[in-house]
Design a protein around this motif. Structure first.
Motif, mmCIF file in Angstrom:
data_model
loop_
_atom_site.group_PDB
_atom_site.id
_atom_site.type_symbol
_atom_site.label_atom_id
_atom_site.label_comp_id
_atom_site.label_asym_id
_atom_site.label_seq_id
_atom_site.Cartn_x
_atom_site.Cartn_y
_atom_site.Cartn_z
ATOM 1 N N VAL A 111 -74.167 27.891 -7.681
ATOM 2 C CA VAL A 111 -73.360 28.597 -8.675
ATOM 3 C C VAL A 111 -73.977 29.979 -8.866
ATOM 4 O O VAL A 111 -75.173 30.083 -9.168
ATOM 5 C CB VAL A 111 -73.319 27.847 -10.023
ATOM 6 N N GLU A 112 -73.191 31.043 -8.669
ATOM 7 C CA GLU A 112 -73.724 32.405 -8.744
ATOM 8 C C GLU A 112 -72.634 33.357 -9.236
ATOM 9 O O GLU A 112 -71.533 33.371 -8.693
ATOM 10 C CB GLU A 112 -74.228 32.846 -7.361
ATOM 11 N N ILE A 119 -70.704 27.642 -2.320
ATOM 12 C CA ILE A 119 -71.126 28.434 -3.468
ATOM 13 C C ILE A 119 -69.901 28.807 -4.273
ATOM 14 O O ILE A 119 -68.884 29.232 -3.720
ATOM 15 C CB ILE A 119 -71.925 29.690 -3.035
ATOM 16 N N VAL A 120 -69.960 28.597 -5.569
ATOM 17 C CA VAL A 120 -68.845 28.901 -6.458
ATOM 18 C C VAL A 120 -69.286 29.971 -7.450
ATOM 19 O O VAL A 120 -70.460 30.055 -7.815
ATOM 20 C CB VAL A 120 -68.341 27.646 -7.201
ATOM 21 N N LEU A 159 -68.074 23.025 -12.605
ATOM 22 C CA LEU A 159 -68.386 21.761 -11.945
ATOM 23 C C LEU A 159 -67.855 20.599 -12.781
ATOM 24 O O LEU A 159 -67.756 20.684 -14.017
ATOM 25 C CB LEU A 159 -69.901 21.614 -11.775
ATOM 26 N N ALA A 160 -67.539 19.509 -12.098
ATOM 27 C CA ALA A 160 -66.946 18.361 -12.766
ATOM 28 C C ALA A 160 -67.968 17.605 -13.607
ATOM 29 O O ALA A 160 -69.174 17.647 -13.350
ATOM 30 C CB ALA A 160 -66.336 17.424 -11.729
ATOM 31 N N LYS A 161 -67.470 16.886 -14.584
ATOM 32 C CA LYS A 161 -68.305 16.057 -15.447
ATOM 33 C C LYS A 161 -69.009 14.984 -14.616
ATOM 34 O O LYS A 161 -68.432 14.392 -13.711
ATOM 35 C CB LYS A 161 -67.440 15.404 -16.522
ATOM 36 N N LEU A 189 -75.784 18.925 -19.585
ATOM 37 C CA LEU A 189 -75.651 17.511 -19.920
ATOM 38 C C LEU A 189 -74.273 16.974 -19.531
ATOM 39 O O LEU A 189 -74.138 15.815 -19.133
ATOM 40 C CB LEU A 189 -75.904 17.302 -21.414
ATOM 41 N N ARG A 190 -73.253 17.809 -19.635
ATOM 42 C CA ARG A 190 -71.903 17.402 -19.230
ATOM 43 C C ARG A 190 -71.835 17.135 -17.734
ATOM 44 O O ARG A 190 -71.226 16.152 -17.280
ATOM 45 C CB ARG A 190 -70.898 18.494 -19.615
ATOM 46 N N VAL A 191 -72.447 18.002 -16.943
ATOM 47 C CA VAL A 191 -72.341 17.918 -15.483
ATOM 48 C C VAL A 191 -73.289 16.870 -14.894
ATOM 49 O O VAL A 191 -73.004 16.293 -13.844
ATOM 50 C CB VAL A 191 -72.598 19.311 -14.866
#
Length: 253
Positions: free
Chosen positions: A69-70, A88-89, A98-100, A125-127
């Motif tokens: 992630v950038e 890379i997103v 990003l998804a849970k 914490l979600r991811v």
């Protein structure tokens, strides 16, 4: 100059960053595995603020399944060149794209300070999956090395910033400052060094945000003076840079 402006400044020096910034020792990743309670091999890892891919390369070498992630376009471009097969997103730690419960480990190499922990901690914490881990670390100043301590003072003075304290914060203070209070957190400090040319050493310093936001004349004046000083210490044009990696690993309940 705001923290946001300093964070965005890295994009204008992405190639310099990729070429000169220090990496990290193998012992750091041993510690992450120890504290996380699992091997990196096979782990789904999000490297946030991945920059040019310095940490992502090492995570991949340990067998991790990495997604980066950038936020910076130029930094992401350098990342693609270094790791063409790694996804890379675009995004940042305050709102992870990003998804849970999709990752076993989330890493922040040198990048946690550019987040707002009130937002980035809940996002992590979600991811993270149950039992996953958040690892954040920095290559910090080895103040016990005289020339490094003195150079740190000159940099702070020239850039108009407050010098860091030579006394490292206690574990409790480090956890609080990182915004990780209330989580189960382990800390480790890993000392290491690398030997580089004087040119690379100066390029490394010049890739820091405190210099990137200065006028060109101010930057050049500092580096001309600094080169003269360092040539006297390192006449063979080889500079031994010493670092202390400060690592915090927080476990998701």
């Amino acid at each position: 100059m705001t923290a946001s402006s300093r964070a965005q400044s890295f994009d204008v020096a992405a190639a310099q960053y990729a070429a000169s910034r220090p990496s990290y020792p193998a012992a750091l990743f041993d510690c992450i595995e120890e504290f996380a309670g699992r091997h990196l091999a096979g782990a789904r890892v999000a490297d946030v603020g991945a920059g040019t891919g310095i940490a992502s390369v090492l995570l991949r070498e340990r067998g991790a399944d990495v997604i980066a992630v950038e936020p910076g376009e130029a930094m992401a471009g350098e990342f693609h060149q270094a790791l063409p097969g790694v996804p890379i997103v675009r995004g940042d730690g305050n709102a992870l794209p990003l998804a849970k419960a999709s990752c076993d480990l989330i890493t922040y190499a040198q990048s946690w300070q550019w987040t707002d922990p009130d937002r980035s901690v809940p996002e992590a914490l979600r991811v993270l999956r149950t039992g996953g881990a958040l690892a954040i670390w920095w290559n910090t100043t080895a103040f016990d090395v005289p020339w490094i301590r003195e150079q740190h003072g000159r940099i702070a003075h020239h850039c108009g910033v407050k010098p860091r304290s030579a006394v490292r914060p206690s574990d409790n203070d480090a956890i609080r400052l990182a915004g990780l209070t209330g989580l189960r957190v382990a800390r480790r400090q890993v000392r290491w060094s690398r030997t580089v040319s004087l040119d690379m050493h100066l390029a490394n310093i010049g890739s820091r945000s405190t210099f990137l936001v200065l006028e060109e004349a101010d930057r050049q004046a500092f580096f001309a003076d600094e080169r003269e000083r360092l040539v006297k210490i390192f006449p063979r044009d080889e500079v031994e840079e010493t670092y202390v990696v400060d690592l915090l690993v927080a476990l998701r309940p």
